[in-house]
Design an enzyme around this catalytic site. Sequence first.
Site, PDB file in Angstrom:
ATOM      1  N   GLY A 136      75.326 -22.528  30.903  1.00 56.43           N
ATOM      2  CA  GLY A 136      74.337 -23.125  30.313  1.00 56.43           C
ATOM      3  C   GLY A 136      73.302 -23.517  31.429  1.00 56.43           C
ATOM      4  N   CYS A 137      73.300 -24.944  31.692  1.00 54.91           N
ATOM      5  CA  CYS A 137      72.601 -25.734  32.405  1.00 54.91           C
ATOM      6  C   CYS A 137      72.321 -25.584  33.793  1.00 54.91           C
ATOM      7  CB  CYS A 137      72.733 -27.321  31.956  1.00 54.91           C
ATOM      8  SG  CYS A 137      72.463 -27.835  30.304  1.00 54.91           S
ATOM      9  N   ILE A 138      73.653 -25.191  34.342  1.00 52.33           N
ATOM     10  CA  ILE A 138      73.719 -24.456  35.894  1.00 52.33           C
ATOM     11  C   ILE A 138      72.966 -23.271  36.087  1.00 52.33           C
ATOM     12  CG2 ILE A 138      75.127 -24.037  37.724  1.00 52.33           C
ATOM     13  CD1 ILE A 138      75.385 -26.990  37.193  1.00 52.33           C
TER      14      ILE A 138
END
Length: 197
Positions: A136-138
Site C-alpha cells: 500500500g503506502c510503500i
Amino acid sequence: MGFGERPALVVIDLARSWLDDESPQGSSRLEPVLHNTIELLQVARKHDCPVFFTTMAFTPWETVGPYGRKMLHLGERGSLEAGSKMVELDPRLERRPEEPLLVKPRASAFWGTPFDTYLIGRNIDTLIVTGCSTSGCIRATAESAHNLNFRTIVVREAVGDRSPMAHEVNLTDIDLRYADVVGLEETIAYLEGRATR
C-alpha cells in the site's frame, strides 16, 4: 538507478495502528521492520541525512464517499482517527523535533502533503523508503517519488506487510517499475561511505 548524492530517509506509518496487537487492523508482526528502521535512523542521524516520518489519520469529513466506504476500518476504535493514540508513531523511533511528521490522507507520502517541496528545498535526489505496508503506502510512495524523478530506494529488510505474499509480489513489482529494492547492509554502507567522501 543507484544511489545519488543527497539522500533523505522517510519512515512510513510505523505507528501504533500498524504495530499494536490491540489495533483494529490486526497485528502486522512488523517488529523486525521496526528494528531495522531504527538501525537506519541511527546511521542517517549520525551523518546528517534528513529524516521524515509519516502517519495516516482522518477526521470524519475526510472519509465521506467511496474512499471512506472502502476504508471501513477507519472508524473502528479510533484505528486511524485524527488525534487518537493509534496514529502516534512508535516511541522507539525517537523522532526529533527537526524531523518533520507528515500526516497523510492517502497511501502516498506525497498525496496532499508538502513532502515534495521539503525534498526539493533540501536539494534531495535520493529517497530511502522504509516502513509499511509494502503493498500500500510503500508502493504508492515509491511510485510518486519515481514519477517526481527522485532516485528511489526501498530497503528490503525495513519494509513489511500483513501479507507475506503481497509483500514479496509488491517488492518484485516495485523493483521492476519504480525503485531499487536494496538490502539493509548496502544502504548502511552507502550512508557511511557518503559521509567519508
